[in-house]
Scaffold this motif. Sequence first.
Motif, short mmCIF file in Angstrom:
data_model
loop_
_atom_site.label_atom_id
_atom_site.label_comp_id
_atom_site.label_asym_id
_atom_site.label_seq_id
_atom_site.Cartn_x
_atom_site.Cartn_y
_atom_site.Cartn_z
N UNK A 29 42.90 20.23 46.68
CA UNK A 29 42.32 21.05 45.62
C UNK A 29 41.24 21.98 46.16
N UNK A 30 40.43 21.48 47.08
CA UNK A 30 39.40 22.33 47.69
C UNK A 30 40.04 23.43 48.52
N UNK A 31 41.08 23.07 49.26
CA UNK A 31 41.79 24.08 50.05
C UNK A 31 42.41 25.14 49.14
N UNK A 32 42.99 24.70 48.03
CA UNK A 32 43.56 25.66 47.08
C UNK A 32 42.50 26.55 46.47
N UNK A 33 41.30 26.00 46.20
CA UNK A 33 40.21 26.81 45.65
C UNK A 33 39.76 27.87 46.65
N UNK A 34 39.67 27.49 47.92
CA UNK A 34 39.32 28.48 48.95
C UNK A 34 40.37 29.58 49.02
N UNK A 35 41.64 29.17 48.99
CA UNK A 35 42.70 30.17 49.03
C UNK A 35 42.68 31.09 47.82
N UNK A 36 42.45 30.51 46.63
CA UNK A 36 42.39 31.33 45.41
C UNK A 36 41.22 32.31 45.47
N UNK A 37 40.07 31.87 45.99
CA UNK A 37 38.92 32.76 46.11
C UNK A 37 39.22 33.92 47.05
N UNK A 38 39.88 33.63 48.15
CA UNK A 38 40.22 34.68 49.11
C UNK A 38 41.19 35.70 48.49
N UNK A 39 42.22 35.20 47.80
CA UNK A 39 43.18 36.10 47.15
C UNK A 39 42.50 36.92 46.07
N UNK A 40 41.60 36.28 45.32
CA UNK A 40 40.87 36.99 44.27
C UNK A 40 40.04 38.12 44.86
N UNK A 41 39.38 37.86 45.97
CA UNK A 41 38.57 38.89 46.63
C UNK A 41 39.44 40.04 47.10
N UNK A 42 40.60 39.74 47.65
CA UNK A 42 41.49 40.79 48.15
C UNK A 42 41.96 41.68 47.00
N UNK A 43 42.37 41.06 45.89
CA UNK A 43 42.88 41.84 44.77
C UNK A 43 41.77 42.69 44.15
#
Length: 286
Positions: A29-43
């Motif tokens: 879940x923490x890894x997914x949150x990091x990934x979601x934050x990165x994708x959010x920043x890119x978009x």
Amino acid sequence: MNETAIVGENVEIIQAMGGSRASISWSRAIAGAFGATAINFIIIALGSGIGLAVTSPYSGPSAGTMTIAGAVWLVFAQTVAFAAGGYYAARVRIGAPETIGAPSRFRDGANGFLVWAIGVAATVAIIGLLGAASLFATARATGGTLEAGTAMTQADQMNYWVDELTRSTQPSAAGANVPVDNAQVTRILATSIRNGKLADDDRAYLASVVAARTGVSQDQAQRRVDDVFTRAREGLKQAADDARKAAAFLSFWTFMSLLFGAVAATLGGILGGELRDEYDAVPAPA
């Protein structure tokens, strides 16, 4: 050895190395949150670039249009980012054969929702720390300007009462003691706007100052004082109303983006879990 057996053997190796079939996988879940934050920043960065490219001080979409477009883009970014994060967290979670079906979907959805919750909590914490650090640095750089500003407000209030005690019945003529008159007029207007009304003695004094400075009659000066006071008060009310509308707009679209992010993360987790159970299911022992 077929593919299912290979998968089962790999799962046994993962479990021997510390893997778990727990309902909630915090590490994933923490890894997914990091990934979601990165994708959010890119978009969001992409949307910012597009917005700056299509706008211009002289032409292009209006500020209102760009504000709405930015809010919709924020909702889109949150939806895509947390859908991907929830999908990842559930897809790599080790499922259990006895929980395939509705229980498994609920657990995968819960893991996806946890991705969203961790991402939002981390983002709020980072924004709060940055805001506090910015305020602290500003206060140090200005040498206590915030405290001085509070003291100056209290001093202005006291100066208003001192002005009332020492106010002359014959205001300065044109060109004489202009800074003193301007300071008194500023304090009178500020206090009157804060109180919501202009006292009769203040109105008469302001009119006498205007008449002495401009050469107009007392009646014309009083009308000018009333007009300026009304416009100043309405201007401040409009500014406060605009700030209220901006805060309401921000709150609404923040709610929408968080809501869509939570739903997308949960659905992404369910989808990831279904694909995991379909392609990586471990057969029950014979």
